[in-house]
Scaffold this active site. Structure first.
Site: not given
Ligand SMILES: Cc1cc2nc3c(=O)[nH]c(=O)nc-3n(C[C@H](O)[C@H](O)[C@H](O)COP(=O)(O)O)c2cc1C
Length: 382
Positions: A109, A132, A158, A255, A279
């Site tokens: 990220s 981002y 994203t 995304k 997300h």
């Molecule tokens: C703790 C956490 C932090 C995340 N940070 C980001 C991020 O920095 N950038 C991003 O595009 N998505 C982020 N996401 C979303 C994930 O990339 C992903 O879309 C999502 O976790 C998918 O769903 P799932 O947790 O059910 O597998 C984050 C998700 C979690 C749980």
């Protein structure tokens, strides 16, 4: 309970809950508002059943797929998630090494706690950088240039986080970055002495990719949510996305796409992939589940762009169902973050191995020798 007791997502989640101070556990585990979308993301896979074929000679199984310009050993990879250093003191180093070992893509990220340069040196495995767009456009350019220099293979932008979702668990637990000892959170840090010791005795928390560019990088004195709301640009539009696609010049995913209309626009601006995603239920609550949107998007654009299903994946059968509807691959977040929290690199490797084994076993039971054999004929909706 320890790593050898973890057989599935729920087990890793349980162990992570035991290991982490509660504000950090709930930051990973929680969704926005009433968490309806968070739940639906996984429930939606139960709207259809798999129809197997028998006597197909499944002595040899090929799980590999090619996505974002990379051949990976099985059709599941690590979606980019922020701040691994909070969940385990080895941070992204642990996650990246486990992904490399298991032959799949490591997504990192903008908000990572290990730098692009260090990840580039650390792993020869396929690397995806998640961008981002900041108000300071120089920062976006800088990130893209650095990813090129560090040997990243692909990029995703994203687009569902123009403002931060309303994560009410974080309000209740007082989650902040870096974690702060407050009267309310004190007990949870004291009752997790191993995490607290590791956190205090290893390198200082920093947002390693942006620390040089903004004084917010290491001293987000409020929380990551405030950072998003202050630094991310709500004026971001299709022209900005197109600029990033062109500047990168390689495999590029948007995304957070959820509609056919936006999937078509992604093709128009030159994206090679879309990640159907909300997300992980952390942004717009009440938004549809990625799996529910998959068929109509694949039917409209699946022959022109790679479609990746992101969100809600907990089981090998979820991956099979997504591939049967036309996804090239799936990605997940919470699953490997719980495993990271539970046992560092070994934990991430373990969950990836469990998921790979499940996908393989499920393919055999479905009578499919290759992921190419999965198609709509293998599904019935209830
Ligand atoms: C703790 C956490 C932090 C995340 N940070 C980001 C991020 O920095 N950038 C991003 O595009 N998505 C982020 N996401 C979303 C994930 O990339 C992903 O879309 C999502 O976790 C998918 O769903 P799932 O947790 O059910 O597998 C984050 C998700 C979690 C749980």
């Amino acid at each position: 309970m320890n790593l050898k007791d973890c057989h599935n997502y729920n087990d890793f989640r349980k162990l992570a809950k035991k290991k982490l101070p509660s504000p950090i556990f709930h930051y990973i585990d929680g969704g926005s508002d009433d968490e309806i979308t968070l739940k639906r993301n996984t429930e939606s896979f139960n709207k259809c059943d798999l129809v197997p074929n028998v006597l197909t000679d499944v002595s040899k199984i090929d799980l590999s797929t090619t996505v974002l310009g990379q051949k990976i050993d099985f059709p599941l990879f690590l979606a980019a998630t922020a701040m691994h250093r909070l969940y385990h003191h080895h941070g992204e180093r642990a996650t990246a090494k486990a992904a490399e070992k298991m032959g799949t893509i490591f997504g990192t990220s903008t908000m990572a706690t290990t730098s692009i340069e260090e990840i580039g040196k650390l792993t020869k495995g396929p690397k995806l950088f998640q961008l981002y767009i900041h108000r300071d456009r120089g920062l976006t350019d800088n990130l893209i240039e650095r990813c090129k220099a560090a040997g990243f293979n692909s990029m995703c932008l994203t687009v569902d986080t123009v403002v931060a979702g309303n994560r009410e668990r974080d309000h209740r637990t007082g989650f902040s970055t870096p974690p702060k000892l407050t009267f309310g959170s004190l007990l949870s840090f004291v009752t997790h002495p191993q995490w607290t010791y590791n956190y205090l005795t290893s390198e200082k928390f920093k947002l390693a990719n942006i620390i040089h560019m903004t004084d917010k990088g290491s001293t987000i004195d409020k929380s990551v949510i405030d950072y998003i709301n202050e630094q991310f640009d709500p004026a971001m539009n299709w022209k900005d996305a197109e600029y990033c696609v062109k500047k990168w010049g390689g495999p590029f995913a948007l995304k957070g796409v959820m509609s056919v209309e936006d999937a078509k626009k992604a093709i128009d601006i030159g994206c090679t992939a879309i990640m159907i995603s909300n997300h992980g239920g952390r942004q717009l609550d009440g938004s549809r589940a990625p799996f529910d949107q998959l068929a109509e998007i694949v039917d409209a654009v699946g022959d022109k762009i790679e479609v990746i299903l992101d969100g809600g994946v907990r089981r090998g059968t979820h991956v099979l169902k997504a591939l049967a509807l036309g996804a090239k691959a799936c990605s997940f977040g919470k699953g490997y973050l719980f495993a990271l929290s539970a046992a560092g690199e070994k934990g991430v490797e373990a969950i990836l191995k469990k998921m790979k084994d499940e996908i393989k076993r499920d393919m055999i039971l479905m009578g499919c020798r290759s992921v190419k054999d999965l198609n709509k004929s293998k599904l019935r909706f209830k």
